[in-house]
Design a protein around this motif. Structure first.
Motif, PDB file in Angstrom:
ATOM      1  N   VAL A  74       0.850  -1.198   0.000  1.00  0.00           N
ATOM      2  CA  VAL A  74       0.000   0.000   0.000  1.00  0.00           C
ATOM      3  C   VAL A  74       0.878   1.238   0.000  1.00  0.00           C
ATOM      4  O   VAL A  74       1.845   1.332   0.771  1.00  0.00           O
ATOM      5  CB  VAL A  74      -0.934   0.009   1.226  1.00  0.00           C
ATOM      6  N   GLY A  75       0.555   2.174  -0.870  1.00  0.00           N
ATOM      7  CA  GLY A  75       1.332   3.408  -0.980  1.00  0.00           C
ATOM      8  C   GLY A  75       0.555   4.623  -0.531  1.00  0.00           C
ATOM      9  O   GLY A  75      -0.680   4.665  -0.623  1.00  0.00           O
ATOM     10  N   VAL A  76       1.269   5.610  -0.035  1.00  0.00           N
ATOM     11  CA  VAL A  76       0.710   6.918   0.315  1.00  0.00           C
ATOM     12  C   VAL A  76       1.516   7.957  -0.449  1.00  0.00           C
ATOM     13  O   VAL A  76       2.752   7.942  -0.403  1.00  0.00           O
ATOM     14  CB  VAL A  76       0.787   7.185   1.830  1.00  0.00           C
ATOM     15  N   LEU A  77       0.834   8.857  -1.153  1.00  0.00           N
ATOM     16  CA  LEU A  77       1.510   9.796  -2.037  1.00  0.00           C
ATOM     17  C   LEU A  77       1.378  11.232  -1.544  1.00  0.00           C
ATOM     18  O   LEU A  77       0.416  11.594  -0.869  1.00  0.00           O
ATOM     19  CB  LEU A  77       0.930   9.690  -3.451  1.00  0.00           C
TER      20      LEU A  77
ATOM     21  N   GLU B 274      -6.519  13.780   0.827  1.00  0.00           N
ATOM     22  CA  GLU B 274      -5.460  14.788   0.788  1.00  0.00           C
ATOM     23  C   GLU B 274      -4.135  14.165   0.368  1.00  0.00           C
ATOM     24  O   GLU B 274      -3.382  14.739  -0.415  1.00  0.00           O
ATOM     25  CB  GLU B 274      -5.331  15.438   2.168  1.00  0.00           C
ATOM     26  N   GLN B 275      -3.863  13.006   0.903  1.00  0.00           N
ATOM     27  CA  GLN B 275      -2.687  12.226   0.489  1.00  0.00           C
ATOM     28  C   GLN B 275      -3.198  10.979  -0.223  1.00  0.00           C
ATOM     29  O   GLN B 275      -3.704  10.052   0.416  1.00  0.00           O
ATOM     30  CB  GLN B 275      -1.832  11.853   1.687  1.00  0.00           C
ATOM     31  N   PRO B 276      -3.145  10.964  -1.564  1.00  0.00           N
ATOM     32  CA  PRO B 276      -3.684   9.825  -2.316  1.00  0.00           C
ATOM     33  C   PRO B 276      -3.095   8.493  -1.845  1.00  0.00           C
ATOM     34  O   PRO B 276      -1.936   8.428  -1.422  1.00  0.00           O
ATOM     35  CB  PRO B 276      -3.263  10.130  -3.758  1.00  0.00           C
ATOM     36  N   ARG B 277      -3.917   7.449  -1.927  1.00  0.00           N
ATOM     37  CA  ARG B 277      -3.487   6.111  -1.533  1.00  0.00           C
ATOM     38  C   ARG B 277      -3.557   5.184  -2.743  1.00  0.00           C
ATOM     39  O   ARG B 277      -4.363   5.410  -3.656  1.00  0.00           O
ATOM     40  CB  ARG B 277      -4.396   5.545  -0.432  1.00  0.00           C
ATOM     41  N   MET B 278      -2.735   4.171  -2.742  1.00  0.00           N
ATOM     42  CA  MET B 278      -2.832   3.170  -3.793  1.00  0.00           C
ATOM     43  C   MET B 278      -2.524   1.789  -3.224  1.00  0.00           C
ATOM     44  O   MET B 278      -1.768   1.655  -2.258  1.00  0.00           O
ATOM     45  CB  MET B 278      -1.885   3.488  -4.963  1.00  0.00           C
ATOM     46  N   VAL B 279      -3.145   0.788  -3.831  1.00  0.00           N
ATOM     47  CA  VAL B 279      -2.925  -0.603  -3.445  1.00  0.00           C
ATOM     48  C   VAL B 279      -2.322  -1.312  -4.645  1.00  0.00           C
ATOM     49  O   VAL B 279      -2.933  -1.377  -5.717  1.00  0.00           O
ATOM     50  CB  VAL B 279      -4.245  -1.280  -3.020  1.00  0.00           C
TER      51      VAL B 279
ATOM     52  N   ARG C 115       0.027   1.464   7.294  1.00  0.00           N
ATOM     53  CA  ARG C 115       0.583   2.151   8.467  1.00  0.00           C
ATOM     54  C   ARG C 115       2.056   2.476   8.268  1.00  0.00           C
ATOM     55  O   ARG C 115       2.518   3.565   8.623  1.00  0.00           O
ATOM     56  CB  ARG C 115       0.396   1.288   9.715  1.00  0.00           C
ATOM     57  N   TRP C 116       2.816   1.537   7.708  1.00  0.00           N
ATOM     58  CA  TRP C 116       4.239   1.800   7.480  1.00  0.00           C
ATOM     59  C   TRP C 116       4.433   2.889   6.421  1.00  0.00           C
ATOM     60  O   TRP C 116       5.324   3.740   6.562  1.00  0.00           O
ATOM     61  CB  TRP C 116       4.959   0.513   7.058  1.00  0.00           C
ATOM     62  N   ALA C 117       3.616   2.862   5.379  1.00  0.00           N
ATOM     63  CA  ALA C 117       3.722   3.910   4.357  1.00  0.00           C
ATOM     64  C   ALA C 117       3.406   5.273   4.953  1.00  0.00           C
ATOM     65  O   ALA C 117       4.077   6.271   4.659  1.00  0.00           O
ATOM     66  CB  ALA C 117       2.786   3.598   3.189  1.00  0.00           C
TER      67      ALA C 117
END
Length: 433
Positions: free
Chosen positions: A235-238, A261-266, A304-306
């Motif tokens: 999972v990413g947080v941008l 506000e902070q885009p997420r991606m799987v 959570r780690w991202a």
């Protein structure tokens, strides 16, 4: 005749046709409209047998209504003495375009059907024109005007098609966000479930038969967006490079939520061949963090780690300006994230430096860390620090005086190295050469 594009020209040959003859042509054509519309629809169904039949509230085919209204609008345009813009049956032809978009078809077949209808209509109008002796130049212009009228109908269908495509895209994004919300939920269960339920990819028993389970909800939501559930995800947080930044072209399979506000991606199967390189190219110009690969059931842990990595990036404690992978920054994430715990440990472990002064205390701390990391003698530590061995011997004697036998205890050495590495990551100690 009209003065606008898509209608007969003001100075057309129709101006030389007596008004009575024009009205007679229009009246005959209007009389022919119902039968002509039926003939056109019959021919269309013959050449396009797979064309779906959509009925209106009264049970009449929408296609027949559209053909009839289009013919009536065109003939009324001819009979208009004042001219003006053509009157297109907007809602019908926009609905045709919407139907093609909603069913995933292109507009090519629809435009081909329109052209077929125009050809069939032209043949009948040409017969009527010959019957009442409309001059050939006027009929030539009528044919040209018919195809311009066709362009207007196509424009309406394109609008409907674009509207449907936008609506579908919006609906897919909405469903995709719901899928991501469930996937990244800490509870990892159905909204109505009484207890967390295993997703089926991790150890442990799954939901009991008949009990609403997270797996079934996840399957359902994934199926609605055509997403195949993977074994593992990251999972990413941008961080947006600009408020109006265009979404990165991550490609099919990667779930992306740009509404936060902070885009997420799987990212499914993040270690699959070629996946890291494709992501690297797609994320050019963006920054953020991608959490460690985890089983599908643990997607929230990767998130959570991202998020932790992004917080460190915002504080300047991790590199910014790129999308980094948490697995490449394990030390920083482990040592810097539990800040209160590390700071409490540091106060206790580094208490002997309290009376040494900032500059001298820093030099001793850097020497102690180099010694702990190398476990070598003065020459090895000196080489690591870039100072003279005699300087290191002097500092090591001071360290021995300050900490005593604690520096020989394995547990104390581990704690000292832990807090000193954390300080170095925060930039409070210099990096060894």
């Amino acid at each position: 005749m009209t003065e606008s594009q898509g209608s007969l020209s003001v100075r057309s040959a129709w101006r030389d046709v007596p008004p009575l003859q024009v009205r007679r042509f229009a009246a005959l054509a209007l009389d022919e409209v119902p039968a002509l519309a039926q003939d056109i629809l019959r021919q269309i169904r013959s050449e396009y047998p797979g064309l779906p039949v959509v009925l209106d509230d009264s049970g009449e085919p929408m296609a027949l209504i559209g053909i009839r209204r289009a013919l009536e609008g065109f003939v009324q345009q001819i009979a208009s003495a004042e001219g003006g813009r053509p009157c297109y049956p907007l809602e019908v032809f926009q609905e045709f375009g919407r139907g093609e978009g909603l069913h995933g078809r292109s507009l090519d077949s629809l435009q081909a059907i329109y052209r077929l209808g125009v050809r069939l209509a032209w043949r009948r109008l040409a017969e009527i024109g010959q019957q009442i002796e409309i001059p050939p130049p006027a009929m030539y212009e009528l044919a040209e005007s018919g195809f311009e009228y066709l362009d207007g109908l196509v424009d309406q269908s394109v609008r409907g098609y674009a509207e449907a495509a936008a609506r579908q895209a919006g609906e897919r994004l909405r469903l995709q966000r719901k899928l991501m919300d469930l996937l990244l939920s800490e509870r990892r269960g159905d909204p109505g479930a009484s207890a967390p339920v295993d997703f089926g990819h991790s150890s442990g028993a799954s939901a009991a038969p008949g009990q609403p389970g997270a797996r079934s909800a996840l399957d359902e939501r994934a199926a609605r967006v055509g997403w195949q559930l993977p074994e593992r995800v990251a999972v990413g947080v941008l961080l947006r490079p600009a408020r109006e930044a265009v979404a990165p072209a991550v490609g099919q399979g990667v779930l992306l939520d740009m509404e936060t506000e902070q885009p997420r991606m799987v990212v499914p199967d993040p270690d699959a061949a070629g996946r890291p390189e494709l992501l690297r190219r797609a994320m050019a110009g963006w920054s953020g963090a991608i959490g460690p690969p985890v089983p599908l059931a643990d997607a929230a842990k990767s998130l959570r780690w991202a998020q932790a990595a992004v917080r460190l990036m915002e504080r300047g404690l991790l590199p910014s300006g790129e999308v980094l992978h948490c697995t490449e920054h394990t030390e920083a994430l482990v040592l810097l994230q539990p800040e209160e715990l590390i700071e409490d440990l540091a106060r206790r472990c580094l208490a002997p430096l309290a009376h040494c002064g900032p500059a001298h205390g820093r030099r001793l701390a850097e020497t102690l860390l180099a010694w702990l990391e190398t476990r070598g003698g003065a020459p090895e530590v000196a080489a690591r620090l870039g100072v003279h061995p005699q300087t290191v011997r002097y500092r090591l004697r001071q360290i021995r005086e300050l900490w005593g036998d604690e520096v020989d205890d394995p547990d104390r050495r581990f704690e000292l190295e832990l807090v000193l590495r954390a300080r170095r990551l925060r930039g409070e100690l210099g990096r060894a050469g």
